[in-house]
Design an enzyme around this catalytic site. Sequence first.
Site, short mmCIF file in Angstrom:
data_model
loop_
_atom_site.label_atom_id
_atom_site.label_comp_id
_atom_site.label_asym_id
_atom_site.label_seq_id
_atom_site.Cartn_x
_atom_site.Cartn_y
_atom_site.Cartn_z
N ASP A 1 0.83 -1.20 0.00
CA ASP A 1 0.00 0.00 0.00
C ASP A 1 0.87 1.26 0.00
OD1 ASP A 1 -2.34 1.52 0.11
OD2 ASP A 1 -2.64 1.21 2.26
N SER B 1 -2.94 -9.95 1.93
CA SER B 1 -3.07 -10.32 3.35
C SER B 1 -1.91 -11.14 3.91
CB SER B 1 -4.39 -11.06 3.64
OG SER B 1 -5.48 -10.17 3.59
N GLY C 1 1.24 -10.24 4.27
CA GLY C 1 2.27 -9.43 4.93
C GLY C 1 1.86 -9.15 6.37
N TYR D 1 -0.84 -8.46 7.61
CA TYR D 1 -2.13 -9.04 8.03
C TYR D 1 -2.00 -10.50 8.43
CZ TYR D 1 -4.78 -4.84 6.69
OH TYR D 1 -5.30 -3.58 6.61
#
Length: 172
Positions: A37, A125, A127, A129
């Site tokens: 992100d 998800s 990483g 997460y």
Amino acid sequence: MTHPTKITLVRGDITEQHVDAVVNAANSSLLGGGGVDGAIHRKGGPAVLEDCRRLRAGHYGGGLPTGQAVATTAGRLDARWVVHTVGPVWSREEDRSALLASCYRESLRIADGLGARTVAFPAISTGVYGWPMDDGARIALETVRATETAVEEVRFVLFDEPAHTAFAALLD
């Protein structure tokens, strides 16, 4: 008209991919964060953040729900669009795999709506997460294979060797 989607694996930086759409593993705020992100927002520049702020000021005032996807400009990325999707945080107590699968399905649906033919995905998800890489790879590949789409190439861009190995083991 749908046809078999070509799936390729690349070890590298998703922000360096020349594709129609780059998928961002976003957080629900859409305003940037860490990992993929942050890298997409940094490389894409202010135009990506401006589009995200417009989304937050409108339909996504409460943020983008987990498993959903939305598109913005790609700014300075070598792509036409960024498709932002919010992956679930992995949980030992609750099976959230349907939400993770939804990220891939919804991103492809948005890409189809844009007319994108090439799409680069990260391992959503896996990483911060905390989703286990082997399971994340399984869900990603099964979902992309099962989703009807006009996208001609789905490219999984994997940041490190363990991620690439996990995907490669399941691709054959």
